[in-house]
Scaffold this motif. Structure first.
Motif: not given
Length: 400
Positions: A223-243
């Motif tokens: 359904g959707a993938i949500r990626v939280a990206v660190d505002a300072s470094t650009g490093v992905p901190l979180k990944f959520t996949l919803t069907p």
């Protein structure tokens, strides 16, 4: 591939897990506006090579209860390598073998301690109440240790800087850094994908932008993938996949604590404890990796008879299973020392699968919230993060 349903479904689910790092703090920080293109560029340009912290992984794929038993093992992690005594089963290898241990991440919630210092130094520890399992990569040395059975596993791999051997590193789905995880997920962002920035969030105390990735139409179960990206470094901190069917996230992985400082050198050192049983990986790494490279980029490297049908979100793995490898296949009798086992597994398969027919003949569909599999009576497996109709159409097309 002996028990096709658990292996095929688990294989693709594990490849899906390799897309990732969930646990966001409350709050929506006020950050400068940014476009999706700018945020993708920020991720790609991130040069952060050192990181450590705690990661919580929650996986809710809706796998059948008997799938957990497919991994076997007496370790609290469900590894296939050993029994309760810590003495590996005959022919099953070490209880510390990563191929056995990491399947535990297919279900439930787990806490990981992670650390990385460039491409040649990573450590992942899976922490449970009674035991800990650690996987350490340092230069050309890979160690794994299961404290429950006091067993260790050792392998040698080429260094990342060795000419002509870059592909011969740890598997692509090795859960080392969230950067690599999110970058792999974003490879699916083609013409049939909507990518946008959907607000901000706090993750592990860090300000982050939220990147929203959604398939456009098609047969994907994502359904959707949500990626939280660190505002300072650009490093992905979180990944959520919803069907696509909604409900709880199927995969929810992210940092609860994070530090971008250089981890201590001792983090990547390992010496087997006194009395530990050490298993050496004696396989020909060069030959193994060559086969993996030929198998494609799907995350299912090394499987014989593998063919990837379709593209992007609608990809389906077609796996030709050798005659006699599946319980109840048209190869004939289930004889020999595995016969009894095959009948038991076949009973579970029959009770769980849904009968389907088509130009391909007949077979059974096995469903989870994210991954579906079709196993035909002639021993071909079609599996992917697509709906059941897509699997039947793929099998019909292959049958001509």
């Amino acid at each position: 591939m002996r028990y096709a349903v658990p292996v095929a479904v688990a294989g693709v689910a594990a490849a899906t897990i390799s897309l990732v790092p969930a646990l966001a703090d409350s709050g929506n920080p006020d950050l400068p506006k940014i476009t999706a293109e700018q945020l993708l560029t920020k991720i790609a340009a991130s040069d952060t090579q050192t990181i450590s912290g705690s990661v919580k992984i929650t996986t809710n794929l809706g796998l059948p209860s008997f799938l957990g038993g497919a991994t076997g093992g007496g370790s609290p992690f469900g590894g296939a390598g050993g029994d309760d005594s810590g003495k590996g089963r005959k022919g099953s290898g070490s209880a510390a073998d990563p191929k056995a241990q990491l399947t535990q991440l297919l279900a439930g919630s787990h806490t990981l301690h992670v650390a990385a210092d460039g491409p040649d130094k990573q450590r992942v520890s899976i922490v449970e109440k009674a035991a800990e399992y650690s996987l350490i990569h340092n230069g050309d040395q890979v160690w794994a240790y299961d404290s429950a059975s006091n067993q260790a596993y050792h392998s040698t791999v080429p260094r990342s800087g060795t000419a002509g051997t870059d592909r011969k590193q740890l598997p692509k789905d090795f859960p080392s850094t969230p950067q690599a995880a999110a970058q792999q997920a974003l490879k699916a962002a083609g013409p049939n994908t909507s990518v946008s920035v959907d607000g901000t969030a706090k993750v592990a105390g860090r300000n982050a932008y939220q990147l929203l990735v959604q398939p456009k139409g098609g047969d994907s179960t994502v359904g959707a993938i949500r990626v939280a990206v660190d505002a300072s470094t650009g490093v992905p901190l979180k990944f959520t996949l919803t069907p696509r069917t909604g409900g709880k996230a199927a995969i929810d992985i992210g940092f609860t604590k994070v530090d971008f400082g250089k981890p201590a050198e001792s983090t990547f050192r390992f010496t087997p404890p006194k009395g530990a049983k050490v298993t050496e990986d004696t396989a020909d790494g060069s030959a193994r990796d060559d086969r993996a490279a030929e198998a494609g980029k799907s995350g299912l490297e090394g499987l014989d008879g593998l063919n990837i049908l379709g593209a992007e979100w609608n990809s389906i793995a077609e796996i030709k299973v050798p005659k006699g490898a599946l319980p109840g296949s048209d190869s004939g009798e289930q004889s020999g020392r595995h016969g009894r086992n095959d009948k038991a597994v076949q009973g579970l398969i029959d009770s769980f699968g849904k009968d389907v027919t088509g130009k391909f003949g007949s077979g059974k569909i096995f469903s989870t919230r994210l991954v579906n599999a079709l196993i035909t009576d002639n021993g071909t497996v079609y599996v992917g993060a697509v709906n059941q109709d897509a699997l039947v159409r793929a099998a019909d097309a292959a049958a001509g």
